[in-house]
Design a protein around this motif. Sequence first.
Motif, PDB file in Angstrom:
ATOM      1  N   GLN A  47       0.827  -1.211   0.000  1.00  0.00           N
ATOM      2  CA  GLN A  47       0.000   0.000   0.000  1.00  0.00           C
ATOM      3  C   GLN A  47       0.861   1.259   0.000  1.00  0.00           C
ATOM      4  O   GLN A  47       0.549   2.219  -0.709  1.00  0.00           O
ATOM      5  CB  GLN A  47      -0.953   0.005   1.197  1.00  0.00           C
ATOM      6  N   ASP A  48       1.940   1.277   0.766  1.00  0.00           N
ATOM      7  CA  ASP A  48       2.831   2.442   0.782  1.00  0.00           C
ATOM      8  C   ASP A  48       3.444   2.683  -0.594  1.00  0.00           C
ATOM      9  O   ASP A  48       3.565   3.825  -1.039  1.00  0.00           O
ATOM     10  CB  ASP A  48       3.948   2.268   1.815  1.00  0.00           C
ATOM     11  N   ILE A  49       3.813   1.611  -1.265  1.00  0.00           N
ATOM     12  CA  ILE A  49       4.407   1.740  -2.597  1.00  0.00           C
ATOM     13  C   ILE A  49       3.382   2.319  -3.570  1.00  0.00           C
ATOM     14  O   ILE A  49       3.675   3.259  -4.314  1.00  0.00           O
ATOM     15  CB  ILE A  49       4.933   0.376  -3.094  1.00  0.00           C
ATOM     16  N   ILE A  50       2.175   1.780  -3.549  1.00  0.00           N
ATOM     17  CA  ILE A  50       1.141   2.234  -4.477  1.00  0.00           C
ATOM     18  C   ILE A  50       0.688   3.655  -4.156  1.00  0.00           C
ATOM     19  O   ILE A  50       0.406   4.442  -5.062  1.00  0.00           O
ATOM     20  CB  ILE A  50      -0.032   1.242  -4.493  1.00  0.00           C
ATOM     21  N   ASP A  51       0.641   4.001  -2.873  1.00  0.00           N
ATOM     22  CA  ASP A  51       0.288   5.374  -2.498  1.00  0.00           C
ATOM     23  C   ASP A  51       1.306   6.363  -3.041  1.00  0.00           C
ATOM     24  O   ASP A  51       0.951   7.459  -3.469  1.00  0.00           O
ATOM     25  CB  ASP A  51       0.193   5.525  -0.979  1.00  0.00           C
ATOM     26  N   THR A  52       2.574   5.987  -3.025  1.00  0.00           N
ATOM     27  CA  THR A  52       3.647   6.864  -3.493  1.00  0.00           C
ATOM     28  C   THR A  52       3.769   6.830  -5.014  1.00  0.00           C
ATOM     29  O   THR A  52       3.989   7.865  -5.647  1.00  0.00           O
ATOM     30  CB  THR A  52       4.988   6.457  -2.843  1.00  0.00           C
ATOM     31  N   TYR A  53       3.642   5.648  -5.582  1.00  0.00           N
ATOM     32  CA  TYR A  53       3.791   5.452  -7.029  1.00  0.00           C
ATOM     33  C   TYR A  53       2.593   4.660  -7.557  1.00  0.00           C
ATOM     34  O   TYR A  53       2.650   3.426  -7.662  1.00  0.00           O
ATOM     35  CB  TYR A  53       5.100   4.713  -7.342  1.00  0.00           C
ATOM     36  N   PRO A  54       1.484   5.330  -7.871  1.00  0.00           N
ATOM     37  CA  PRO A  54       0.258   4.634  -8.279  1.00  0.00           C
ATOM     38  C   PRO A  54       0.434   3.678  -9.460  1.00  0.00           C
ATOM     39  O   PRO A  54      -0.241   2.645  -9.520  1.00  0.00           O
ATOM     40  CB  PRO A  54      -0.693   5.779  -8.641  1.00  0.00           C
ATOM     41  N   GLU A  55       1.343   3.994 -10.373  1.00  0.00           N
ATOM     42  CA  GLU A  55       1.552   3.125 -11.532  1.00  0.00           C
ATOM     43  C   GLU A  55       2.154   1.774 -11.142  1.00  0.00           C
ATOM     44  O   GLU A  55       2.152   0.835 -11.935  1.00  0.00           O
ATOM     45  CB  GLU A  55       2.435   3.817 -12.561  1.00  0.00           C
ATOM     46  N   ALA A  56       2.641   1.672  -9.919  1.00  0.00           N
ATOM     47  CA  ALA A  56       3.214   0.411  -9.453  1.00  0.00           C
ATOM     48  C   ALA A  56       2.159  -0.694  -9.400  1.00  0.00           C
ATOM     49  O   ALA A  56       2.491  -1.869  -9.536  1.00  0.00           O
ATOM     50  CB  ALA A  56       3.861   0.588  -8.084  1.00  0.00           C
ATOM     51  N   ALA A  57       0.889  -0.331  -9.227  1.00  0.00           N
ATOM     52  CA  ALA A  57      -0.171  -1.342  -9.182  1.00  0.00           C
ATOM     53  C   ALA A  57      -0.204  -2.137 -10.483  1.00  0.00           C
ATOM     54  O   ALA A  57      -0.342  -3.368 -10.465  1.00  0.00           O
ATOM     55  CB  ALA A  57      -1.520  -0.681  -8.915  1.00  0.00           C
ATOM     56  N   ASP A  58      -0.081  -1.450 -11.618  1.00  0.00           N
ATOM     57  CA  ASP A  58      -0.073  -2.142 -12.908  1.00  0.00           C
ATOM     58  C   ASP A  58       1.147  -3.044 -13.035  1.00  0.00           C
ATOM     59  O   ASP A  58       1.053  -4.167 -13.535  1.00  0.00           O
ATOM     60  CB  ASP A  58      -0.095  -1.141 -14.060  1.00  0.00           C
ATOM     61  N   MET A  59       2.294  -2.554 -12.590  1.00  0.00           N
ATOM     62  CA  MET A  59       3.514  -3.357 -12.690  1.00  0.00           C
ATOM     63  C   MET A  59       3.397  -4.608 -11.818  1.00  0.00           C
ATOM     64  O   MET A  59       3.798  -5.695 -12.241  1.00  0.00           O
ATOM     65  CB  MET A  59       4.744  -2.558 -12.288  1.00  0.00           C
ATOM     66  N   LEU A  60       2.847  -4.452 -10.634  1.00  0.00           N
ATOM     67  CA  LEU A  60       2.679  -5.624  -9.773  1.00  0.00           C
ATOM     68  C   LEU A  60       1.780  -6.657 -10.454  1.00  0.00           C
ATOM     69  O   LEU A  60       2.044  -7.855 -10.394  1.00  0.00           O
ATOM     70  CB  LEU A  60       2.106  -5.215  -8.419  1.00  0.00           C
ATOM     71  N   LEU A  72      10.502  -1.928  -9.938  1.00  0.00           N
ATOM     72  CA  LEU A  72       9.694  -0.920  -9.247  1.00  0.00           C
ATOM     73  C   LEU A  72      10.469   0.383  -9.088  1.00  0.00           C
ATOM     74  O   LEU A  72       9.910   1.477  -9.251  1.00  0.00           O
ATOM     75  CB  LEU A  72       9.230  -1.440  -7.888  1.00  0.00           C
ATOM     76  N   ASN A  73      11.749   0.285  -8.788  1.00  0.00           N
ATOM     77  CA  ASN A  73      12.555   1.496  -8.639  1.00  0.00           C
ATOM     78  C   ASN A  73      12.775   2.207  -9.972  1.00  0.00           C
ATOM     79  O   ASN A  73      12.807   3.438 -10.023  1.00  0.00           O
ATOM     80  CB  ASN A  73      13.875   1.181  -7.939  1.00  0.00           C
ATOM     81  N   GLU A  74      12.891   1.460 -11.043  1.00  0.00           N
ATOM     82  CA  GLU A  74      12.985   2.093 -12.365  1.00  0.00           C
ATOM     83  C   GLU A  74      11.684   2.818 -12.699  1.00  0.00           C
ATOM     84  O   GLU A  74      11.697   3.920 -13.246  1.00  0.00           O
ATOM     85  CB  GLU A  74      13.317   1.062 -13.440  1.00  0.00           C
ATOM     86  N   LEU A  75      10.561   2.205 -12.348  1.00  0.00           N
ATOM     87  CA  LEU A  75       9.259   2.844 -12.550  1.00  0.00           C
ATOM     88  C   LEU A  75       9.165   4.126 -11.724  1.00  0.00           C
ATOM     89  O   LEU A  75       8.708   5.155 -12.214  1.00  0.00           O
ATOM     90  CB  LEU A  75       8.135   1.887 -12.174  1.00  0.00           C
ATOM     91  N   ALA A  76       9.600   4.052 -10.471  1.00  0.00           N
ATOM     92  CA  ALA A  76       9.553   5.223  -9.598  1.00  0.00           C
ATOM     93  C   ALA A  76      10.392   6.359 -10.178  1.00  0.00           C
ATOM     94  O   ALA A  76       9.962   7.515 -10.207  1.00  0.00           O
ATOM     95  CB  ALA A  76      10.049   4.853  -8.199  1.00  0.00           C
ATOM     96  N   LYS A  77      11.565   6.024 -10.648  1.00  0.00           N
ATOM     97  CA  LYS A  77      12.450   7.029 -11.240  1.00  0.00           C
ATOM     98  C   LYS A  77      11.790   7.655 -12.462  1.00  0.00           C
ATOM     99  O   LYS A  77      11.758   8.881 -12.614  1.00  0.00           O
ATOM    100  CB  LYS A  77      13.779   6.391 -11.632  1.00  0.00           C
ATOM    101  N   SER A  78      11.232   6.826 -13.322  1.00  0.00           N
ATOM    102  CA  SER A  78      10.577   7.305 -14.539  1.00  0.00           C
ATOM    103  C   SER A  78       9.372   8.180 -14.209  1.00  0.00           C
ATOM    104  O   SER A  78       9.163   9.232 -14.824  1.00  0.00           O
ATOM    105  CB  SER A  78      10.141   6.107 -15.376  1.00  0.00           C
ATOM    106  N   GLN A  79       8.588   7.766 -13.223  1.00  0.00           N
ATOM    107  CA  GLN A  79       7.401   8.531 -12.832  1.00  0.00           C
ATOM    108  C   GLN A  79       7.802   9.898 -12.288  1.00  0.00           C
ATOM    109  O   GLN A  79       7.184  10.907 -12.618  1.00  0.00           O
ATOM    110  CB  GLN A  79       6.598   7.748 -11.793  1.00  0.00           C
ATOM    111  N   LYS A  80       8.830   9.962 -11.462  1.00  0.00           N
ATOM    112  CA  LYS A  80       9.278  11.245 -10.904  1.00  0.00           C
ATOM    113  C   LYS A  80       9.859  12.145 -11.989  1.00  0.00           C
ATOM    114  O   LYS A  80       9.625  13.340 -11.994  1.00  0.00           O
ATOM    115  CB  LYS A  80      10.299  11.022  -9.774  1.00  0.00           C
ATOM    116  N   GLU A  81      10.610  11.569 -12.928  1.00  0.00           N
ATOM    117  CA  GLU A  81      11.169  12.368 -14.016  1.00  0.00           C
ATOM    118  C   GLU A  81      10.047  12.936 -14.869  1.00  0.00           C
ATOM    119  O   GLU A  81      10.108  14.090 -15.309  1.00  0.00           O
ATOM    120  CB  GLU A  81      12.127  11.528 -14.852  1.00  0.00           C
TER     121      GLU A  81
END
Length: 90
Positions: free
Chosen positions: A22-35, A74-83
Amino acid sequence: MQNILLGMPEKYQLITGDMTVQDIIDTYPEAADMLGEWGLGCSMCHIGAIESIADGAAAHGFTPEEIEDLLSDLNELAKSQKESEEKTNV
């Protein structure tokens, strides 16, 4: 300043195995699709609010190496989302 392990600027929150789904998805919503792509429907499960991503993946039969690969993705997704957010805010 860089995160030595991943070479990411510190402004990116590193996703670690002890974070809850939940913390991951709250911070990076696109992570739900990746999961989901990884075969983990954790974002739809009530356990995701209390279980760590590493424990959840292990419960689904992931090896430690697969968990590391998942965290890397997940970390690559987070980086891409923030960029992407930074480009939008410019």
